[in-house]
Design an enzyme around this catalytic site. Sequence first.
Site, mmCIF file in Angstrom:
data_model
loop_
_atom_site.group_PDB
_atom_site.id
_atom_site.type_symbol
_atom_site.label_atom_id
_atom_site.label_comp_id
_atom_site.label_asym_id
_atom_site.label_seq_id
_atom_site.Cartn_x
_atom_site.Cartn_y
_atom_site.Cartn_z
ATOM 1 N N ASP A 1 -7.679 -6.645 -10.359
ATOM 2 C CA ASP A 1 -6.317 -6.307 -10.810
ATOM 3 C C ASP A 1 -5.283 -6.950 -9.879
ATOM 4 O O ASP A 1 -4.516 -6.256 -9.222
ATOM 5 C CB ASP A 1 -6.133 -4.775 -10.854
ATOM 6 C CG ASP A 1 -6.313 -4.107 -9.494
ATOM 7 O OD1 ASP A 1 -7.000 -4.683 -8.622
ATOM 8 O OD2 ASP A 1 -5.750 -3.011 -9.280
ATOM 9 N N ASP B 1 -6.734 -8.725 -4.063
ATOM 10 C CA ASP B 1 -7.586 -9.251 -5.146
ATOM 11 C C ASP B 1 -7.509 -10.776 -5.174
ATOM 12 O O ASP B 1 -8.504 -11.463 -5.391
ATOM 13 C CB ASP B 1 -7.114 -8.745 -6.513
ATOM 14 C CG ASP B 1 -7.128 -7.242 -6.625
ATOM 15 O OD1 ASP B 1 -8.071 -6.698 -7.194
ATOM 16 O OD2 ASP B 1 -6.180 -6.612 -6.125
ATOM 17 N N HIS C 1 -8.486 -5.191 1.869
ATOM 18 C CA HIS C 1 -9.549 -4.419 1.212
ATOM 19 C C HIS C 1 -10.520 -5.283 0.393
ATOM 20 O O HIS C 1 -11.710 -5.367 0.685
ATOM 21 C CB HIS C 1 -8.939 -3.418 0.214
ATOM 22 C CG HIS C 1 -7.934 -2.471 0.760
ATOM 23 N ND1 HIS C 1 -8.257 -1.441 1.604
ATOM 24 C CD2 HIS C 1 -6.587 -2.374 0.547
ATOM 25 C CE1 HIS C 1 -7.170 -0.737 1.891
ATOM 26 N NE2 HIS C 1 -6.142 -1.285 1.256
HETATM 27 C C1 BDR Z 1 -7.265 -0.940 -3.515
HETATM 28 O O1 BDR Z 1 -6.115 -0.600 -4.278
HETATM 29 C C2 BDR Z 1 -5.369 -1.755 -4.596
HETATM 30 O O2 BDR Z 1 -4.011 -1.545 -4.365
HETATM 31 C C3 BDR Z 1 -5.945 -2.877 -3.777
HETATM 32 O O3 BDR Z 1 -5.893 -4.096 -4.514
HETATM 33 C C4 BDR Z 1 -7.366 -2.453 -3.517
HETATM 34 O O4 BDR Z 1 -8.217 -2.855 -4.559
HETATM 35 C C5 BDR Z 1 -7.150 -0.302 -2.153
HETATM 36 O O5 BDR Z 1 -7.071 1.074 -2.284
HETATM 37 CA CA CA Z 2 -7.539 -4.480 -6.202
#
Ligand code: BDR
Ligand code: CA
Length: 319
Positions: free
Chosen positions: A15, A20, A245
Site C-alpha cells: 500500500d 512500501d 518497517h
Molecule cells: C505499517 O503501516 C504503514 O503505515 C507502513 O507502510 C507499514 O506497512 C507500519 O505499521
Molecule cells: Ca505498508
Amino acid sequence: MFKEAKKRKVILDCDPGHDDAVAIMLAAQAPNLELLGISTVAGNQTLAKTTCNALHVVQHLNLNVPVYEGCGRPLVREQAIIADDIHGETGLDGPKFAPLSRQKEQKHAVLWIIETLMAAQDPITVVTCGPMTNLALAMRLEPKIVDKIETFVFMGGSYQLGNVSPAAEFNILADAEAAHIVFSAGWSQLVMVGLDVTRQCLVLPEVLDRMDKIPTKAGRLFVDLMKFFNASQKATFGWAGGPLHDPLTVGWLMDPSLLELKHVHATVDIQHGESYGRTNCDVLNYLKQEANLYVATGVDVPRYWDLLERTLSSYPEEN
Ligand code: BDR
Ligand code: CA
C-alpha cells in the site's frame, strides 16, 4: 562450473506508502529474487492513490514489473482507515515524479494472485506490506493457494506495543478480519516482521547521510522519501528517524541472518474491544498450543543498512 541457484519467485502486496516504496526497490533489485508483480491494497492511502504510487515507483526506476490493483476496503468493516498523518496527501509525499505513463494491469489483483499461484510449477513466496485484504480474499476464493505458498512473510503486528492503538499495529488493525483469516490458515512458513523489530530500524540522520552519498536514482528516491517520512514520524511519535518497517520483510528474504525468529502460537484479536487488531503472540508459550507463526524477535540493524546501501547502489547511476 557452479549452477546458479534458482531465484525465489515473489509476489509483493503493498500500500505505498514510503516504506512500501523502499520494499519495492529492494524486491525488484534483489539478486536472489524474481519479483513477479506488485499488487496494491487500500491502506496508507486510498486504493487509487496506493496504485498510482506503485506505478510511480516502477516508472521512475524503469522497473519491468506489472502492477495489479486489489481491494479498496476491508473485508468486513465499511470504512478503510488511512495513514495520511505519516504518508501525506498522496500517500507518497516528498519526491517529485514525472507524469504517469505506466498503467495498471486490467486484471483484479486477487484474481492475478490466484491464477499466478495455481499455475506455478515452483513454490512462490508472498510478501505483504499492507493490510492483508487481497490475500485473505484470494484464500476464500481459492483455498488451494495455501499449499502453493512456500513462505508468507508480512510486515504487521507487534507482540509488544501497537502504533495506532496501545494494542494494535496499522496493517493488522486496518483489516483485522483479513489478518485473522491469514493467521488461521496453516501455512508451511508464516513469518511476522512486526513493530518489535522494525521500530529498532530508525533512519537516523547518520543513516540518511550515508544513503545520500549513493549516486543512483534509487538512492536519490530513498533520500527524498525518507526526508518526508522522518519529518512526519517526528511530528507524530517524536522520533529523530522513521522506522523502516516494510523493506525488512524483503531484506530477510535476501539475507535470513537479518532476523531472529521464534516459532509461536499467534492469533489476531477480532473482538471489537480496545485491543481490536492486536496480534497475540505467545512468545513465552504460556498456552502450550501448536505454533503457527514465526515471529521476529531480534534484528541485526547494521546489517540491514549494509544490505540497503548495497542494493540501492546496484541500481543504474543517476544521469
Ligand atoms: C505499517 O503501516 C504503514 O503505515 C507502513 O507502510 C507499514 O506497512 C507500519 O505499521
Ligand atoms: Ca505498508
